[in-house]
Design a protein around this motif. Structure first.
Motif, mmCIF file in Angstrom:
data_model
loop_
_atom_site.group_PDB
_atom_site.id
_atom_site.type_symbol
_atom_site.label_atom_id
_atom_site.label_comp_id
_atom_site.label_asym_id
_atom_site.label_seq_id
_atom_site.Cartn_x
_atom_site.Cartn_y
_atom_site.Cartn_z
ATOM 1 N N THR A 1 85.931 -2.625 63.444
ATOM 2 C CA THR A 1 86.201 -2.069 62.498
ATOM 3 C C THR A 1 84.671 -2.035 61.759
ATOM 4 O OG1 THR A 1 87.580 -3.755 62.062
ATOM 5 C CG2 THR A 1 86.950 -2.160 60.386
ATOM 6 N N PHE A 2 84.447 -2.575 61.860
ATOM 7 C CA PHE A 2 82.551 -3.408 61.604
ATOM 8 C C PHE A 2 81.988 -1.601 61.802
ATOM 9 C CE2 PHE A 2 78.819 -5.396 60.389
ATOM 10 C CZ PHE A 2 78.940 -5.744 58.990
ATOM 11 N N LYS A 3 81.729 -1.968 63.006
ATOM 12 C CA LYS A 3 81.436 -0.648 63.803
ATOM 13 C C LYS A 3 81.834 0.345 63.191
ATOM 14 C CE LYS A 3 80.937 -2.822 68.042
ATOM 15 N NZ LYS A 3 80.216 -2.390 69.604
ATOM 16 N N ARG A 4 82.740 0.848 62.645
ATOM 17 C CA ARG A 4 82.913 2.417 62.167
ATOM 18 C C ARG A 4 82.267 2.682 61.073
ATOM 19 N NH1 ARG A 4 87.962 1.784 65.010
ATOM 20 N NH2 ARG A 4 88.944 0.528 63.306
ATOM 21 N N VAL A 5 82.410 1.433 59.801
ATOM 22 C CA VAL A 5 81.984 1.284 58.584
ATOM 23 C C VAL A 5 80.433 1.798 58.767
ATOM 24 C CG1 VAL A 5 81.548 0.297 56.253
ATOM 25 C CG2 VAL A 5 83.455 0.079 57.286
ATOM 26 N N LEU A 6 79.772 0.885 59.683
ATOM 27 C CA LEU A 6 78.041 1.164 59.900
ATOM 28 C C LEU A 6 77.837 2.755 60.582
ATOM 29 C CD1 LEU A 6 77.038 -1.863 62.222
ATOM 30 C CD2 LEU A 6 76.558 -1.200 59.830
ATOM 31 N N SER A 7 78.927 3.394 62.018
ATOM 32 C CA SER A 7 78.968 4.619 62.127
ATOM 33 C C SER A 7 78.660 5.267 61.478
ATOM 34 C CB SER A 7 79.609 4.182 63.266
ATOM 35 O OG SER A 7 79.124 5.417 64.612
ATOM 36 N N ALA A 8 79.826 5.128 60.068
ATOM 37 C CA ALA A 8 79.604 6.132 58.895
ATOM 38 C C ALA A 8 78.520 5.948 58.621
ATOM 39 C CB ALA A 8 81.011 5.632 57.953
ATOM 40 N N LYS A 9 78.242 5.422 57.936
ATOM 41 C CA LYS A 9 76.655 4.730 57.103
ATOM 42 C C LYS A 9 76.068 5.798 58.110
ATOM 43 C CE LYS A 9 78.608 1.031 54.475
ATOM 44 N NZ LYS A 9 77.589 0.660 53.430
ATOM 45 N N LEU A 10 75.427 5.330 59.149
ATOM 46 C CA LEU A 10 74.557 5.952 59.762
ATOM 47 C C LEU A 10 74.762 7.673 59.762
ATOM 48 C CD1 LEU A 10 72.644 5.573 61.412
ATOM 49 C CD2 LEU A 10 73.357 6.236 63.479
ATOM 50 N N ASP A 11 75.566 7.782 60.307
ATOM 51 C CA ASP A 11 76.291 9.246 59.825
ATOM 52 C C ASP A 11 75.827 9.932 58.390
ATOM 53 O OD1 ASP A 11 77.314 9.759 62.158
ATOM 54 O OD2 ASP A 11 79.168 9.961 61.743
ATOM 55 N N ALA A 12 76.402 9.397 57.754
ATOM 56 C CA ALA A 12 76.083 10.599 56.184
ATOM 57 C C ALA A 12 74.091 10.049 55.666
ATOM 58 C CB ALA A 12 76.278 8.968 55.198
ATOM 59 N N MET A 13 73.677 9.342 56.675
ATOM 60 C CA MET A 13 71.648 9.093 56.691
ATOM 61 C C MET A 13 71.595 10.624 57.441
ATOM 62 S SD MET A 13 69.726 7.707 55.467
ATOM 63 C CE MET A 13 68.087 8.359 55.397
ATOM 64 N N LEU A 14 72.096 10.263 58.034
ATOM 65 C CA LEU A 14 71.658 11.354 58.842
ATOM 66 C C LEU A 14 71.957 13.222 58.775
ATOM 67 C CD1 LEU A 14 73.358 10.674 62.749
ATOM 68 C CD2 LEU A 14 70.548 10.573 62.013
ATOM 69 N N GLY A 15 73.301 13.172 57.944
ATOM 70 C CA GLY A 15 73.581 14.520 57.291
ATOM 71 C C GLY A 15 71.985 14.821 56.303
#
Ligand code: ADP
Ligand code: ZN
Length: 609
Positions: A358-372
């Protein structure tokens, strides 16, 4: 007292003590609400003026204002700054001697103090809670309230226990403040600090004076050097790097090129680190090269740029770090160099972390927004503010607004890249894949007979850097992922299929050869640029005078007067105390302390003209 009476008194304090003519944004509403005993949750960007939101109500109300802050290292400066304007403040923390603690506790108990700063772990001791039970308390201010968030990067377990304040002191108003704005953090603050009934004051998170720039990383350090020398020579700034080693190397590199740079990271011994922080706060034109351990609560108002040499993990982090630039409202830059390696590294850090799924998913979504944000073809500010739930239009003060990137239909090159990854069985890393694609007969290519593949050399029309940029976008778009086996093999995701089949087209950012320090068309760089030569001369004099004063009083220069105030003085050129009193930032106490000298200094300069 009625709301109007409280508001009138608050304005009076703002002018006489702090020397400011008017409240900014929502300050007045907040101050009135808390001044009348209401609870509040204040979300304001860095530099928005949060401190006054609790300082003025603490002065308005009977009793002592208790400020809870995790930033022990900065308490001395905060207290000194208040003393400069004539507010009686003190702190209680682990750096004090027993005698000193006893002395402050006595002042608190007797109510002979307006504000006391306490670290959360200190506050939660029985001794401190007993002290507060004995004290008439004006309010509790919970600064950096996002520290209660377990998902956040500044999590402090003691913050969670601050709900005890509500239980022990139900009558005392509480005001929680933060510059972290996302909805999740806000909900956590409300829940954990029992602020369900608090009024929420959410300011715009826009920082219009900050210019955002994200450049394609080729040689990060060299690009950084060009950026500093080209746009911010002689300015104070912060450079963020991911690792301690890189901090050290970058600081050295800058020093070798004549820039006064200091390192700051958690691996340094405490004394050296504290010394560097103190120098950065006190001196002008220093560049701090740091890991993200540096900066929370640093209220140096004249930081002119914040640079990132590595990709931050989330937009919250990025925004908080860049927000440390230009708190004084004068033009400032947020600059970042970003490349393929950053994406690979951040993805790997998430995959390899011990966190649960779950935590990894949160981190991943945050990173995606940053990449965006990095890859966006439209205004950066629109993206940033949208992340915090705000709508805005093109800002005219970011790189994509000033130099609109050209996008192109990148379907064909993307297909070439994806096919090559497929043809080498998704078993090779970026270097090899790009060699095959560009038709490079490397040893490894020959060893695997990849020169015989149908895809060999189909990408010979583009250079290596250009292909790396396309690969980076492929990863950011989620078409390719990097397996963290020994080779960092590139693998296709399910989203790659429609692109390969030609069912879905992709828009890419046109690759541009990095040009040296692209200058904006509007004149910038030195922020004093808008002063006339005559005013500039006085401004320089005043800055020298300030250095002396800061040294004598042993406080950071901005505590004497921030640049913004010195610039206003340079423009107004007051010759009487009454005229000087009219300048924003000159309150009664500072007028009494420094007024005569400033008038004399102006007189001497004019006589010499
Ligand atoms: P924050 O804590 O929100 O980052 P600060 O409280 O440090 O911001 O305020 C940022 C700067 O703005 C400070 O230099 C402060 O003195 C100045 N400031 C705050 N409120 C006002 C105001 N109403 N008028 C002029 N300057 C202000
Ligand atoms: Zn823009």
């Amino acid at each position: 007292m009625s709301g109007t009476e409280v508001a009138d008194q608050a304005r009076q304090l703002l002018q006489t003590i702090f020397g400011y003519p008017a409240f900014r944004g929502q300050q007045e509403e907040i101050v009135t609400h808390v001044g009348r005993g209401g609870d509040a949750l204040v979300l304001m960007p860095t530099g928005g003026g949060k401190s006054l939101c609790y300082q003025i109500p603490a002065l308005l109300r009977d009793g002592v204002g208790v400020v809870i802050s995790p930033l022990i290292a900065l308490m001395q400066d905060q207290v000194d700054a208040l003393a400069e304007v004539g507010v009686r403040a003190a702190f209680l923390n682990s750096t004090q001697t027993f005698d000193e603690t006893m002395r402050i506790e006595k002042l608190v108990r007797r109510g002979e103090i307006d504000l006391v700063y306490v670290a959360p772990e200190r506050l939660l001791t029985q001794r401190c809670l007993d002290l507060l039970q004995d004290t008439h308390i004006a309010l509790f201010a919970i600064d950096e309230a996002h520290c209660v968030s377990q998902w956040g990067h500044d999590f402090r377990p003691e913050y969670i226990r601050l709900s005890v304040l509500h239980e022990l002191f139900p009558e005392v108003p509480r005001i929680a403040l933060t510059a972290t704005a996302d909805a999740q953090t806000r909900a956590e603050i409300v829940h954990r600090l029992a602020l369900e009934n608090a009024r929420q004051f959410v300011s715009s998170f826009d920082r219009p004076n900050i210019r955002y720039q994200i450049v394609e990383k080729t040689n990060g350090r060299k690009q950084l050097l060009d950026f500093i020398t080209g746009e911010h020579a002689g300015d104070s700034g912060i450079v963020y790097c991911l690792s301690r080693k890189k901090v050290e190397e970058t600081a050295e590199f800058l020093q070798e090129h004549g820039i006064r740079a200091l390192p700051y990271h958690a691996g340094m011994d405490n004394t050296a680190r504290a010394a560097n922080q103190a120098r950065f706060l006190r001196e002008d034109s220093l560049v701090m090269v740091a890991t993200i351990a540096f900066g929370m609560g640093i209220d140096k108002p004249d930081v002119r740029f914040v640079a990132h040499l590595d990709l931050p993990k989330s937009i919250e982090g990025y925004y908080q770090e860049t927000g440390r630039a230009g708190r004084d409202g004068l033009p400032a830059s947020a600059w970042m160099a970003y490349g393929l390696q950053d994406v690979v590294l951040q993805r790997r850090m998430i995959d390899e972390s011990e966190a649960d799924e779950t935590f990894k998913r949160v981190l991943s979504a945050k990173l995606d927004a940053m990449l965006g944000l990095c890859e966006t073809l439209s205004c950066r500010r629109i993206r940033l503010l949208a992340y915090f739930g705000e709508h805005s239009g093109p800002c005219g003060n970011c790189d994509t607004c000033l130099f609109p990137p050209v996008s192109f239909d990148g379907t064909v090159p993307m297909q070439k890249l994806l096919s090559t990854i497929y043809r080498v069985d998704q078993r090779f890393g970026a270097g090899h894949v790009l060699d095959v694609l560009r038709g490079v007969e490397s040893e490894k290519v020959l060893q695997w007979h990849h020169q015989t593949l149908s895809v060999f050399g189909i990408g010979s029309d583009r250079g290596n850097d250009e292909w790396r940029a396309i690969l980076r976008q492929a990863i950011a778009l989620g078409l390719v992922w990097v397996d963290h086996d020994a080779y960092g093999s590139l693998k296709l995701t399910d989203s790659a299929r429609p692109v390969l089949k030609g069912e879905q087209r992709v828009q890419l950012r046109q690759y541009e050869k990095p040009v040296k320090a692209r200058r904006a068309s509007t004149p910038r760089g030195h922020v004093e640029a808008d002063l006339s030569a005559h005013e500039q001369q006085l401004f320089d004099k005043l800055r020298w005078w300030r250095v002396e004063m800061a040294r004598t009083h042993n406080v950071p220069a901005y505590v004497i007067f921030p640049d913004a105030t010195l610039r206003d003085i340079a423009r107004a050129r007051p010759t009487t105390l009454a005229a000087l009193r009219g300048v924003s930032g000159v309150g009664d106490k500072k007028l009494a302390s420094y007024g005569e000298e400033i008038i004399r200094l102006i007189g001497a300069l004019d006589a010499g003209d």
